[in-house]
Write a protein that holds these residues in place. Structure first.
Motif, short mmCIF file in Angstrom:
data_model
loop_
_atom_site.label_atom_id
_atom_site.label_comp_id
_atom_site.label_asym_id
_atom_site.label_seq_id
_atom_site.Cartn_x
_atom_site.Cartn_y
_atom_site.Cartn_z
N GLY A 1 0.82 -1.21 0.00
CA GLY A 1 0.00 0.00 0.00
C GLY A 1 0.85 1.25 0.00
O GLY A 1 1.56 1.53 -0.95
N GLY A 2 0.80 2.03 1.10
CA GLY A 2 1.62 3.24 1.18
C GLY A 2 1.35 4.18 0.02
O GLY A 2 0.20 4.59 -0.22
N PRO A 3 2.38 4.52 -0.77
CA PRO A 3 2.18 5.41 -1.92
C PRO A 3 1.18 4.88 -2.94
O PRO A 3 0.43 5.64 -3.55
CB PRO A 3 3.59 5.51 -2.54
CG PRO A 3 4.51 5.21 -1.41
CD PRO A 3 3.80 4.21 -0.55
N ASN A 4 1.15 3.55 -3.13
CA ASN A 4 0.17 2.98 -4.06
C ASN A 4 -1.25 3.24 -3.59
O ASN A 4 -2.17 3.41 -4.40
CB ASN A 4 0.40 1.47 -4.20
CG ASN A 4 1.69 1.14 -4.91
OD1 ASN A 4 2.10 1.84 -5.83
ND2 ASN A 4 2.35 0.08 -4.49
N LYS A 5 -1.43 3.28 -2.29
CA LYS A 5 -2.76 3.55 -1.74
C LYS A 5 -3.19 4.98 -2.06
O LYS A 5 -4.36 5.25 -2.33
CB LYS A 5 -2.75 3.32 -0.23
CG LYS A 5 -4.11 3.31 0.42
CD LYS A 5 -4.02 2.91 1.88
CE LYS A 5 -5.41 2.85 2.50
NZ LYS A 5 -5.35 2.49 3.93
N LYS A 6 -2.24 5.90 -2.02
CA LYS A 6 -2.55 7.29 -2.34
C LYS A 6 -3.07 7.44 -3.76
O LYS A 6 -4.01 8.18 -4.03
CB LYS A 6 -1.29 8.16 -2.15
CG LYS A 6 -1.52 9.64 -2.36
CD LYS A 6 -0.32 10.47 -1.93
CE LYS A 6 0.81 10.41 -2.90
NZ LYS A 6 1.85 11.44 -2.61
N TRP A 7 -2.46 6.68 -4.68
CA TRP A 7 -2.85 6.78 -6.09
C TRP A 7 -4.12 5.99 -6.39
O TRP A 7 -4.75 6.19 -7.42
CB TRP A 7 -1.72 6.28 -6.99
CG TRP A 7 -0.52 7.16 -6.95
CD1 TRP A 7 0.69 6.88 -6.39
CD2 TRP A 7 -0.41 8.49 -7.46
NE1 TRP A 7 1.55 7.94 -6.52
CE2 TRP A 7 0.89 8.94 -7.18
CE3 TRP A 7 -1.28 9.34 -8.14
CZ2 TRP A 7 1.36 10.21 -7.54
CZ3 TRP A 7 -0.82 10.60 -8.51
CH2 TRP A 7 0.47 11.02 -8.21
N SER A 8 -4.49 5.09 -5.50
CA SER A 8 -5.60 4.17 -5.78
C SER A 8 -6.71 4.30 -4.73
O SER A 8 -7.36 3.32 -4.39
CB SER A 8 -5.06 2.74 -5.82
OG SER A 8 -5.93 1.87 -6.49
N ALA A 9 -6.93 5.52 -4.25
CA ALA A 9 -7.86 5.74 -3.14
C ALA A 9 -9.27 5.27 -3.45
O ALA A 9 -9.94 4.67 -2.60
CB ALA A 9 -7.87 7.22 -2.76
N ASN A 10 -9.77 5.53 -4.65
CA ASN A 10 -11.16 5.21 -4.96
C ASN A 10 -11.39 3.71 -5.10
O ASN A 10 -12.42 3.19 -4.66
CB ASN A 10 -11.59 5.96 -6.22
CG ASN A 10 -11.58 7.46 -6.01
OD1 ASN A 10 -11.90 7.94 -4.92
ND2 ASN A 10 -11.19 8.21 -7.03
N SER A 11 -10.45 3.01 -5.70
CA SER A 11 -10.59 1.55 -5.81
C SER A 11 -10.47 0.89 -4.45
O SER A 11 -11.19 -0.07 -4.13
CB SER A 11 -9.54 0.98 -6.77
OG SER A 11 -9.82 1.38 -8.09
N TYR A 12 -9.54 1.39 -3.64
CA TYR A 12 -9.41 0.86 -2.28
C TYR A 12 -10.71 1.04 -1.50
O TYR A 12 -11.19 0.12 -0.83
CB TYR A 12 -8.26 1.53 -1.56
CG TYR A 12 -8.15 1.16 -0.10
CD1 TYR A 12 -7.55 -0.03 0.29
CD2 TYR A 12 -8.68 1.98 0.89
CE1 TYR A 12 -7.46 -0.39 1.64
CE2 TYR A 12 -8.60 1.63 2.23
CZ TYR A 12 -7.99 0.45 2.60
OH TYR A 12 -7.93 0.10 3.93
N ALA A 13 -11.29 2.25 -1.60
CA ALA A 13 -12.54 2.53 -0.88
C ALA A 13 -13.65 1.59 -1.34
O ALA A 13 -14.46 1.12 -0.53
CB ALA A 13 -12.95 3.98 -1.09
N TYR A 14 -13.69 1.30 -2.64
CA TYR A 14 -14.71 0.38 -3.14
C TYR A 14 -14.54 -1.01 -2.54
O TYR A 14 -15.51 -1.65 -2.11
CB TYR A 14 -14.64 0.29 -4.68
CG TYR A 14 -15.49 -0.82 -5.23
CD1 TYR A 14 -16.87 -0.69 -5.29
CD2 TYR A 14 -14.91 -2.01 -5.67
CE1 TYR A 14 -17.67 -1.72 -5.78
CE2 TYR A 14 -15.70 -3.05 -6.16
CZ TYR A 14 -17.08 -2.89 -6.22
OH TYR A 14 -17.86 -3.92 -6.68
N ILE A 15 -13.30 -1.48 -2.47
CA ILE A 15 -13.06 -2.84 -1.98
C ILE A 15 -13.39 -2.95 -0.49
O ILE A 15 -14.09 -3.89 -0.07
CB ILE A 15 -11.60 -3.26 -2.25
CG1 ILE A 15 -11.38 -3.42 -3.76
CG2 ILE A 15 -11.27 -4.56 -1.53
CD1 ILE A 15 -9.94 -3.68 -4.16
N VAL A 16 -12.92 -1.99 0.33
CA VAL A 16 -13.19 -2.13 1.76
C VAL A 16 -14.68 -1.95 2.06
O VAL A 16 -15.21 -2.56 3.01
CB VAL A 16 -12.36 -1.14 2.61
CG1 VAL A 16 -10.89 -1.48 2.54
CG2 VAL A 16 -12.59 0.30 2.21
N ALA A 17 -15.38 -1.14 1.26
CA ALA A 17 -16.80 -0.93 1.50
C ALA A 17 -17.65 -2.12 1.09
O ALA A 17 -18.66 -2.43 1.74
CB ALA A 17 -17.27 0.32 0.75
#
Length: 435
Positions: free
Chosen positions: A176-192
């Motif tokens: 994650g880390g920097p990759n999470k910053k660039w992929s905020a919307n996809s991450y939010a979709y997955i955790v939700a």
């Protein structure tokens, strides 16, 4: 017991015991790599070199180009396979089971390029890469498919959206880390939407493989290239193109994790880190410009949702930008018009800092608004009502103070194995350096 019997017992039992801390896995794990190789950070090329040199350890089922930022493409994967093919005869003199270059090319796929939009709920359209994830996940096997994400999550999110039934057939280890910053919307979709997914979220422990303790983004200088890698092989010559040959390989801990012991137990010690369960992913929703009185944990979702003028514009159209200083440059993040005068943006800070930001827009009521946030160095931090709730199989960097490597949370869980990892790799470079 005579010496001859002792000798035979030693030869028989030795393979079952670790001589250097590494515990061999019982069978080759099925893995699929999603990488932003060829993008702005060349450490993915280094990690791909490492993967190819250890391809005898895995059942590799996919190599997907998923560049959420930068110009990465499948061709960069193919380039690395071409170099590997030239060096393969030397590797095969010492070890069997290496993946065929022809096979590796056949499983290399192009994924999503860029970031998905805010309300586009974290996904967009199916890609060759996301379809391949679905196909591999549905394959009949006694093992799960391990998806090792070295970049953004756009293709994983798309695959889960298109075939949600695969969620219990896969395991995810995400750098994650920097990759999470660039992929905020996809991450939010997955955790939700997939809180019961089996997921390791490594936001900082991986830094222990290469960083200084006081600056996670740094790369520790060494003589490793000159001493072990050298320029006597095709992969070795190419390695010099990335960080002048200094070893970063920020995504390699995901591979090391799969090489060392039982991957079903993230709490164990392993070359790829040791993790703990967490049951919420922090999300802070803000309706105002913030100040240094406001604090969030690093890698938290910071979601600005505020009212502005009602305009005639398409839903999810970009109407403003969040500008964040980054070294000598300024990074710009798109903000969206939701509807009925509501504007929104997600941002994920990757490290502890005082974050200053400014909004720019053609809309005068938004243009020029600015603020600040204090980003704390303990993830996941305090809980909020707006957090995403997680299931029983989410794991992340350990919070114990004694496992911090300077500023790096959990960094010592990888740092402690660094020398063993590099010396094990050096043996394979020696194979490639033979005349």
């Amino acid at each position: 017991m005579n010496m001859k019997i002792c000798f035979y017992l030693f030869c028989f039992l030795t393979p079952f015991f670790s001589v250097n801390g590494q515990q061999p896995t019982s069978q080759k794990p099925r893995i699929l790599i999603s990488t932003d190789i060829g993008g702005t950070d060349p450490d993915d090329n280094q990690s791909m070199t490492h993967l190819l040199m250890y391809s005898d350890k895995f059942e590799i089922e996919g190599l997907i180009s998923s560049p959420s930022y930068g110009n990465g493409s499948k061709q960069e994967i193919i380039k690395m396979i071409d170099l590997y093919e030239k060096d393969l005869p030397k590797l095969q003199k010492h070890q069997s089971g290496f993946a065929s270059p022809k096979y590796l090319r056949s499983i290399s796929k192009q994924g999503y390029r860029g970031n998905v939009s805010f309300i586009g709920i974290g996904y967009s359209n199916a890609t060759e890469g996301s379809n391949w994830i679905v196909k591999c996940a549905k394959k009949k096997s006694s093992q799960p498919l391990w998806i090792l994400c070295w970049g953004g999550l756009e293709d994983l999110a798309q695959a889960l959206h298109d075939a949600p039934e695969i969620h219990n057939k896969i395991r995810v280890y995400w750098i994650g880390g920097p990759n999470k910053k660039w992929s905020a919307n996809s991450y939010a979709y997955i955790v939700a939407n997939f809180p019961n997914l089996w997921f390791i979220e490594d936001n900082s422990s991986y830094y222990g493989l290469f960083s200084h303790s006081d600056e996670p983004d740094s790369v520790t200088a060494s003589n490793y290239y000159d001493k072990y890698i050298q320029d006597k092989s095709f992969l070795g010559k190419d390695f010099k193109n990335y960080y002048q040959g200094e070893v970063k390989m920020g995504d390699t801990p995901s591979l090391l994790y799969m090489m060392d012991g039982n991957p079903e137990d993230p709490t164990r010690e392993s070359w790829g880190g040791s993790f703990e369960k967490f049951d919420y992913s922090p999300r802070v929703v803000l309706d105002h410009a913030t100040s240094i009185k406001d604090t969030v944990a690093f890698c938290s979702i910071v979601e600005f949702r505020f009212k502005g003028p009602k305009i005639k514009a398409e839903k999810e159209s970009i109407q403003f930008w969040m500008e964040v200083p980054y070294g000598k440059t300024v990074q710009k993040w798109p903000g969206y018009y939701i509807e009925e005068g509501i504007y929104a943006i997600r941002y994920i800070p990757k490290k502890a800092e005082v974050l200053n930001y400014k909004f720019s827009s053609d809309i005068k009521e938004i243009n020029g608004k600015e603020g600040a946030l204090v980003v704390d160095n303990l993830w996941p931090g305090k809980q909020n009502k707006s957090d995403y709730k997680l299931g029983d199989d989410w794991f992340t960097d350990k919070q114990a103070k004694e496992l911090y490597f300077g500023k790096i949370q959990g960094g010592k869980t990888v740092l402690k194995w660094r020398d063993e990892i590099l010396m094990d790799w050096a043996k394979r470079w020696n194979w490639l350096n033979e005349e």
